[in-house]
Design a protein around this motif. Structure first.
Motif, PDB file in Angstrom:
ATOM      1  N   LEU A 210      13.688  16.822 -70.093  1.00  0.00           N
ATOM      2  CA  LEU A 210      12.900  17.717 -69.240  1.00  0.00           C
ATOM      3  C   LEU A 210      11.649  18.261 -69.922  1.00  0.00           C
ATOM      4  O   LEU A 210      10.959  19.111 -69.350  1.00  0.00           O
ATOM      5  CB  LEU A 210      13.764  18.888 -68.784  1.00  0.00           C
ATOM      6  N   GLN A 211      11.300  17.783 -71.103  1.00  0.00           N
ATOM      7  CA  GLN A 211      10.231  18.406 -71.884  1.00  0.00           C
ATOM      8  C   GLN A 211       8.864  18.366 -71.215  1.00  0.00           C
ATOM      9  O   GLN A 211       8.023  19.202 -71.494  1.00  0.00           O
ATOM     10  CB  GLN A 211      10.151  17.769 -73.274  1.00  0.00           C
ATOM     11  N   ASN A 212       8.633  17.423 -70.331  1.00  0.00           N
ATOM     12  CA  ASN A 212       7.331  17.329 -69.673  1.00  0.00           C
ATOM     13  C   ASN A 212       7.366  17.840 -68.240  1.00  0.00           C
ATOM     14  O   ASN A 212       6.439  17.613 -67.470  1.00  0.00           O
ATOM     15  CB  ASN A 212       6.842  15.876 -69.672  1.00  0.00           C
ATOM     16  N   SER A 213       8.445  18.533 -67.886  1.00  0.00           N
ATOM     17  CA  SER A 213       8.603  18.992 -66.511  1.00  0.00           C
ATOM     18  C   SER A 213       8.181  20.454 -66.370  1.00  0.00           C
ATOM     19  O   SER A 213       7.890  21.143 -67.349  1.00  0.00           O
ATOM     20  CB  SER A 213      10.060  18.849 -66.072  1.00  0.00           C
ATOM     21  N   SER A 214       8.198  20.922 -65.134  1.00  0.00           N
ATOM     22  CA  SER A 214       7.870  22.320 -64.863  1.00  0.00           C
ATOM     23  C   SER A 214       8.946  23.268 -65.396  1.00  0.00           C
ATOM     24  O   SER A 214       8.720  24.468 -65.506  1.00  0.00           O
ATOM     25  CB  SER A 214       7.706  22.529 -63.352  1.00  0.00           C
ATOM     26  N   PHE A 215      10.118  22.741 -65.725  1.00  0.00           N
ATOM     27  CA  PHE A 215      11.204  23.574 -66.227  1.00  0.00           C
ATOM     28  C   PHE A 215      10.956  24.017 -67.668  1.00  0.00           C
ATOM     29  O   PHE A 215      11.463  25.043 -68.105  1.00  0.00           O
ATOM     30  CB  PHE A 215      12.541  22.813 -66.164  1.00  0.00           C
ATOM     31  N   LEU A 216      10.189  23.201 -68.415  1.00  0.00           N
ATOM     32  CA  LEU A 216       9.994  23.488 -69.837  1.00  0.00           C
ATOM     33  C   LEU A 216       8.524  23.319 -70.203  1.00  0.00           C
ATOM     34  O   LEU A 216       8.091  22.224 -70.571  1.00  0.00           O
ATOM     35  CB  LEU A 216      10.849  22.548 -70.696  1.00  0.00           C
ATOM     36  N   ASN A 217       7.749  24.392 -70.131  1.00  0.00           N
ATOM     37  CA  ASN A 217       6.393  24.315 -70.660  1.00  0.00           C
ATOM     38  C   ASN A 217       6.456  24.349 -72.186  1.00  0.00           C
ATOM     39  O   ASN A 217       7.512  24.566 -72.773  1.00  0.00           O
ATOM     40  CB  ASN A 217       5.520  25.449 -70.111  1.00  0.00           C
ATOM     41  N   LYS A 218       5.335  24.128 -72.835  1.00  0.00           N
ATOM     42  CA  LYS A 218       5.322  23.995 -74.292  1.00  0.00           C
ATOM     43  C   LYS A 218       5.871  25.236 -74.996  1.00  0.00           C
ATOM     44  O   LYS A 218       6.636  25.142 -75.954  1.00  0.00           O
ATOM     45  CB  LYS A 218       3.899  23.716 -74.770  1.00  0.00           C
ATOM     46  N   THR A 219       5.493  26.400 -74.490  1.00  0.00           N
ATOM     47  CA  THR A 219       5.933  27.646 -75.117  1.00  0.00           C
ATOM     48  C   THR A 219       7.448  27.816 -75.013  1.00  0.00           C
ATOM     49  O   THR A 219       8.128  28.142 -75.987  1.00  0.00           O
ATOM     50  CB  THR A 219       5.232  28.851 -74.463  1.00  0.00           C
ATOM     51  N   ARG A 220       7.962  27.578 -73.813  1.00  0.00           N
ATOM     52  CA  ARG A 220       9.399  27.737 -73.618  1.00  0.00           C
ATOM     53  C   ARG A 220      10.181  26.679 -74.388  1.00  0.00           C
ATOM     54  O   ARG A 220      11.241  26.965 -74.948  1.00  0.00           O
ATOM     55  CB  ARG A 220       9.731  27.661 -72.129  1.00  0.00           C
TER      56      ARG A 220
END
Length: 301
Positions: A210-220
């Motif tokens: 999920l690293q490139n999804s809306s669930f996980l932005n870079k900061t999160r």
């Protein structure tokens, strides 16, 4: 609610049996610490909410291109799912037929991956088994059937490490081998064949998928990875008297190192890696490098 015993029958179900590792020790610590008690209660409450079928959502599937092409509505498990939580265990089953087993397995695995990731950021490890078979699983908590026995046996005898493994019986029904990209389903991103031959997924794979999804932005993403890194380091340092537990965290450390994360991922340093002295804690080395990296970043600003 069943009012007639003649309505009771076995269904073909995908079944997951998942256990919290080290639950006895967590309970023991919670008796001496209000903070740990509140933390444990919140974790169990999080699991308990899964007993509502509506909480097994399509959110993690809707972003998948292969699901969109097949029709996202075909991946919906809400009306087909029953979940029962008791003490340190969770049993979830999904009614299926051979025409939709790939779709429904995808949604179940994606949701189990999310649950595992959330709990690992809180320091809780899961282990489980996932299979198919005949099962009676009622909203009132009644569960019976060979499929439950098989899933439990997978968890207790085969999983060994903090992961959920898939039975050969289920694998035989899934879409393998993947000859072309168009043959893939969302679960193909989660499942991995481990070095011991078992197929399954661990709690950290959620962050890779999920690293490139809306669930996980870079900061999160960085924030959550830092939490699971801390979970592993703490586990390595807290297992002086139990080599079996230590081996589980060593396994997690190895799997953490394998994660393919496009953003820079902090490594977990070995004891005294690049340092002098006879320290015995992983946290010493990792705190040293973390502090040095922070100071270097501040100096470059």
């Amino acid at each position: 609610m069943i009012t007639n015993i003649s309505e009771v029958s076995y269904d073909d179900r995908i079944v997951a049996f998942v256990d919290i590792l080290g639950f006895k020790d967590i309970i023991r610590k919670s008796e001496r610490s209000l903070t740990k008690l509140q933390f444990l209660y919140q974790a169990l409450e999080f699991l308990k909410r899964r007993e509502s079928s509506n909480n097994w959502s399509l959110q993690l599937i809707e972003i998948e291109e292969c699901a969109q092409k097949r029709g996202v509505e075909n991946f919906d498990i809400c009306g087909l799912t029953v979940c029962t939580c008791f003490s340190d265990s969770i049993v979830v089953s999904v009614k299926y037929d051979k025409s939709n087993i790939n779709e429904l397995t995808s949604t179940l695995i994606a949701n189990l991956s999310y649950i595992g990731a959330v709990l690992m950021t809180k320091g809780i490890l899961l282990r489980g088994g996932l299979t198919i078979g005949k099962l009676i699983h009622m909203d009132n908590g009644i569960i019976m059937g060979q499929a439950l026995i098989d899933a439990h046996n997978l968890e207790t005898t085969s999983a060994k490490y903090p992961r959920i493994i898939i039975s050969d019986k289920l694998i035989q029904q899934l879409n393998y081998p993947i000859e072309t990209k168009k043959n893939s389903y969302p679960y193909h991103q989660y499942l991995y064949r481990f070095e011991d031959g078992c197929v399954g997924f661990h709690q950290m794979i959620y962050f890779q998928v999920l690293q490139n999804s809306s669930f996980l932005n870079k900061t999160r993403l960085k924030k959550e990875l830092k939490k699971i890194r801390k979970t592993i380091i703490n586990g390595l340092d807290d297992s002086f008297e139990n080599s079996e537990i230590h081996a589980k965290y060593q396994w997690l450390k190895k799997e953490y190192d394998k994660l393919i994360i496009f953003e820079e991922k902090e490594k977990i340093y070995e004891i005294n890696e690049g340092l002098s002295g006879g320290n015995i804690h992983y946290s010493y080395s990792n705190d040293f490098y973390e502090s040095r990296n922070t100071n270097n970043k501040n100096a470059s600003r």
